[in-house]
Design a protein around this motif. Sequence first.
Motif, PDB file in Angstrom:
ATOM      1  N   LYS A  74       0.862  -1.177   0.000  1.00 30.10           N
ATOM      2  CA  LYS A  74       0.000   0.000   0.000  1.00 30.10           C
ATOM      3  C   LYS A  74       0.899   1.227   0.000  1.00 30.10           C
ATOM      4  O   LYS A  74       2.069   1.128   0.398  1.00 30.10           O
ATOM      5  N   PRO A  75       0.369   2.399  -0.387  1.00 27.39           N
ATOM      6  CA  PRO A  75       1.197   3.616  -0.358  1.00 27.39           C
ATOM      7  C   PRO A  75       1.807   3.806   1.032  1.00 27.39           C
ATOM      8  O   PRO A  75       1.126   3.611   2.043  1.00 27.39           O
ATOM      9  N   GLY A  76       3.077   4.158   1.081  1.00 24.43           N
ATOM     10  CA  GLY A  76       3.778   4.352   2.348  1.00 24.43           C
ATOM     11  C   GLY A  76       4.608   3.146   2.743  1.00 24.43           C
ATOM     12  O   GLY A  76       5.522   3.249   3.547  1.00 24.43           O
ATOM     13  N   LYS A  77       4.296   1.991   2.149  1.00 25.19           N
ATOM     14  CA  LYS A  77       5.070   0.799   2.489  1.00 25.19           C
ATOM     15  C   LYS A  77       6.311   0.708   1.602  1.00 25.19           C
ATOM     16  O   LYS A  77       6.388   1.330   0.539  1.00 25.19           O
ATOM     17  N   MET A  78       7.233  -0.147   2.056  1.00 29.46           N
ATOM     18  CA  MET A  78       8.503  -0.298   1.364  1.00 29.46           C
ATOM     19  C   MET A  78       8.334  -0.990   0.001  1.00 29.46           C
ATOM     20  O   MET A  78       7.618  -1.968  -0.120  1.00 29.46           O
ATOM     21  N   THR A  79       9.031  -0.449  -0.994  1.00 31.84           N
ATOM     22  CA  THR A  79       9.067  -1.147  -2.282  1.00 31.84           C
ATOM     23  C   THR A  79      10.326  -2.012  -2.326  1.00 31.84           C
ATOM     24  O   THR A  79      11.239  -1.841  -1.509  1.00 31.84           O
ATOM     25  N   LEU A  80      10.384  -2.917  -3.263  1.00 34.42           N
ATOM     26  CA  LEU A  80      11.572  -3.758  -3.421  1.00 34.42           C
ATOM     27  C   LEU A  80      12.328  -3.330  -4.674  1.00 34.42           C
ATOM     28  O   LEU A  80      11.738  -2.836  -5.630  1.00 34.42           O
ATOM     29  N   LYS A  81      13.632  -3.530  -4.634  1.00 34.41           N
ATOM     30  CA  LYS A  81      14.468  -3.212  -5.786  1.00 34.41           C
ATOM     31  C   LYS A  81      14.995  -4.527  -6.346  1.00 34.41           C
ATOM     32  O   LYS A  81      15.990  -5.057  -5.865  1.00 34.41           O
ATOM     33  N   PRO A  82      14.316  -5.063  -7.366  1.00 34.44           N
ATOM     34  CA  PRO A  82      14.738  -6.356  -7.883  1.00 34.44           C
ATOM     35  C   PRO A  82      16.143  -6.265  -8.488  1.00 34.44           C
ATOM     36  O   PRO A  82      16.482  -5.261  -9.107  1.00 34.44           O
ATOM     37  N   GLY A  83      16.927  -7.292  -8.288  1.00 35.35           N
ATOM     38  CA  GLY A  83      18.291  -7.304  -8.836  1.00 35.35           C
ATOM     39  C   GLY A  83      19.085  -8.415  -8.177  1.00 35.35           C
ATOM     40  O   GLY A  83      18.569  -9.087  -7.280  1.00 35.35           O
ATOM     41  N   PRO A  84      20.316  -8.588  -8.594  1.00 38.47           N
ATOM     42  CA  PRO A  84      21.137  -9.692  -8.067  1.00 38.47           C
ATOM     43  C   PRO A  84      21.249  -9.671  -6.541  1.00 38.47           C
ATOM     44  O   PRO A  84      21.280 -10.721  -5.900  1.00 38.47           O
ATOM     45  N   ASP A  85      21.306  -8.453  -5.959  1.00 41.10           N
ATOM     46  CA  ASP A  85      21.491  -8.365  -4.511  1.00 41.10           C
ATOM     47  C   ASP A  85      20.280  -8.840  -3.723  1.00 41.10           C
ATOM     48  O   ASP A  85      20.388  -9.118  -2.533  1.00 41.10           O
ATOM     49  N   LEU A  86      19.137  -8.892  -4.398  1.00 39.21           N
ATOM     50  CA  LEU A  86      17.909  -9.242  -3.678  1.00 39.21           C
ATOM     51  C   LEU A  86      17.641 -10.753  -3.706  1.00 39.21           C
ATOM     52  O   LEU A  86      16.840 -11.262  -2.931  1.00 39.21           O
ATOM     53  N   VAL A  87      18.350 -11.462  -4.574  1.00 37.14           N
ATOM     54  CA  VAL A  87      18.102 -12.899  -4.698  1.00 37.14           C
ATOM     55  C   VAL A  87      18.403 -13.600  -3.379  1.00 37.14           C
ATOM     56  O   VAL A  87      19.494 -13.458  -2.820  1.00 37.14           O
ATOM     57  N   GLY A  88      17.423 -14.299  -2.869  1.00 36.05           N
ATOM     58  CA  GLY A  88      17.611 -15.032  -1.616  1.00 36.05           C
ATOM     59  C   GLY A  88      17.603 -14.147  -0.379  1.00 36.05           C
ATOM     60  O   GLY A  88      17.819 -14.625   0.733  1.00 36.05           O
ATOM     61  N   LYS A  89      17.386 -12.838  -0.567  1.00 38.58           N
ATOM     62  CA  LYS A  89      17.462 -11.918   0.568  1.00 38.58           C
ATOM     63  C   LYS A  89      16.118 -11.255   0.883  1.00 38.58           C
ATOM     64  O   LYS A  89      16.050 -10.414   1.773  1.00 38.58           O
ATOM     65  N   VAL A  90      15.093 -11.621   0.107  1.00 37.06           N
ATOM     66  CA  VAL A  90      13.788 -10.999   0.357  1.00 37.06           C
ATOM     67  C   VAL A  90      13.368 -11.260   1.802  1.00 37.06           C
ATOM     68  O   VAL A  90      12.825 -10.383   2.482  1.00 37.06           O
ATOM     69  N   CYS A  91      13.702 -12.464   2.303  1.00 37.60           N
ATOM     70  CA  CYS A  91      13.275 -12.835   3.656  1.00 37.60           C
ATOM     71  C   CYS A  91      13.895 -11.931   4.725  1.00 37.60           C
ATOM     72  O   CYS A  91      13.383 -11.804   5.826  1.00 37.60           O
ATOM     73  N   ASP A  92      15.034 -11.269   4.395  1.00 35.01           N
ATOM     74  CA  ASP A  92      15.669 -10.386   5.376  1.00 35.01           C
ATOM     75  C   ASP A  92      14.915  -9.063   5.529  1.00 35.01           C
ATOM     76  O   ASP A  92      14.962  -8.444   6.592  1.00 35.01           O
ATOM     77  N   ILE A  93      14.305  -8.622   4.445  1.00 34.09           N
ATOM     78  CA  ILE A  93      13.690  -7.284   4.493  1.00 34.09           C
ATOM     79  C   ILE A  93      12.173  -7.305   4.425  1.00 34.09           C
ATOM     80  O   ILE A  93      11.525  -6.318   4.702  1.00 34.09           O
ATOM     81  N   TRP A  94      11.604  -8.435   4.027  1.00 32.44           N
ATOM     82  CA  TRP A  94      10.142  -8.480   3.852  1.00 32.44           C
ATOM     83  C   TRP A  94       9.594  -9.690   4.601  1.00 32.44           C
ATOM     84  O   TRP A  94      10.129 -10.793   4.467  1.00 32.44           O
ATOM     85  N   LYS A  95       8.568  -9.462   5.419  1.00 39.33           N
ATOM     86  CA  LYS A  95       7.990 -10.553   6.214  1.00 39.33           C
ATOM     87  C   LYS A  95       6.588 -10.890   5.700  1.00 39.33           C
ATOM     88  O   LYS A  95       5.841  -9.975   5.310  1.00 39.33           O
ATOM     89  N   PRO A  96       6.228 -12.163   5.739  1.00 40.58           N
ATOM     90  CA  PRO A  96       4.894 -12.555   5.251  1.00 40.58           C
ATOM     91  C   PRO A  96       3.758 -11.775   5.915  1.00 40.58           C
ATOM     92  O   PRO A  96       2.740 -11.498   5.280  1.00 40.58           O
ATOM     93  N   SER A  97       3.956 -11.391   7.189  1.00 40.86           N
ATOM     94  CA  SER A  97       2.891 -10.645   7.873  1.00 40.86           C
ATOM     95  C   SER A  97       2.590  -9.326   7.153  1.00 40.86           C
ATOM     96  O   SER A  97       1.479  -8.792   7.234  1.00 40.86           O
ATOM     97  N   MET A  98       3.568  -8.797   6.395  1.00 39.98           N
ATOM     98  CA  MET A  98       3.366  -7.525   5.698  1.00 39.98           C
ATOM     99  C   MET A  98       2.325  -7.649   4.581  1.00 39.98           C
ATOM    100  O   MET A  98       1.760  -6.654   4.139  1.00 39.98           O
ATOM    101  N   ALA A  99       2.096  -8.880   4.143  1.00 33.58           N
ATOM    102  CA  ALA A  99       1.080  -9.086   3.099  1.00 33.58           C
ATOM    103  C   ALA A  99      -0.332  -8.917   3.651  1.00 33.58           C
ATOM    104  O   ALA A  99      -1.279  -8.732   2.900  1.00 33.58           O
ATOM    105  N   PHE A 100      -0.442  -9.002   4.979  1.00 32.56           N
ATOM    106  CA  PHE A 100      -1.787  -8.991   5.592  1.00 32.56           C
ATOM    107  C   PHE A 100      -2.088  -7.698   6.340  1.00 32.56           C
ATOM    108  O   PHE A 100      -3.121  -7.579   6.978  1.00 32.56           O
ATOM    109  N   GLU A 101      -1.143  -6.775   6.312  1.00 39.62           N
ATOM    110  CA  GLU A 101      -1.345  -5.535   7.078  1.00 39.62           C
ATOM    111  C   GLU A 101      -2.287  -4.594   6.343  1.00 39.62           C
ATOM    112  O   GLU A 101      -2.221  -4.504   5.129  1.00 39.62           O
TER     113      GLU A 101
END
Lengths: 83, 134
Positions: free
Chosen positions: B107-134
Amino acid sequence: MTEEIPAGCARPTGGPTGEKPVEEVVLEKSEIKEEKIMIRVGRKAPDFTAPGYQKGKFINASLSDYLGKWVVLCFYPGDFTFV
Amino acid sequence: MSVSIDSIFVHKMWDDNELSKMVEQGIPFPMLSDGGGRVGKIYGIYDEDAGVETRGRFIIDPDGIIQGYEVLTPPVGRNVMETFRQIQAFQPVRKSKGTQATPSGWKPGKMTLKPGPDLVGKVCDIWKPSMAFE
């Protein structure tokens, strides 16, 4: 015999009854059309023009009139339906 | 804009007599008439047997590109807020020319992701499943 029909969101339609009309089997080249799937995300929305009503006026509107804006194009079964 | 098989005269009567009681000053957008379902057919949502359009909803961006769609059978209504949310989520992606992505539940105000090599396998560090339900 006529009978009352329940009111629902799908609107009932009529059609021919009784004997089936004889179907003419004439296959012309122009009738053998391949239906192309035109809708896919990331692809251009097919443009169209249609008559419409907007704020007291009868208008003709095209999808391409709205280039430069976000458009929500909503289809629905019919006016005065309940949902 | 909205589209059904009804005539423009029926659209006017519906707006005058009912919709204007629910929406102040009536419906602001064009209510289009698609008798015969020719527009509905090219969008793949016209029901030939019933002779009506099903509840198809298409999000089209300023370049005329379809970004998303949803189709429901007639008895169930749509979630308008979800449509707004999707448009709001497409807007920063478009603005960033695709360098940003909006994850599930964004939603507006929430963090966006920057897709790229650095994000591979690291989504779990910055994004939590609970954020999908907020």
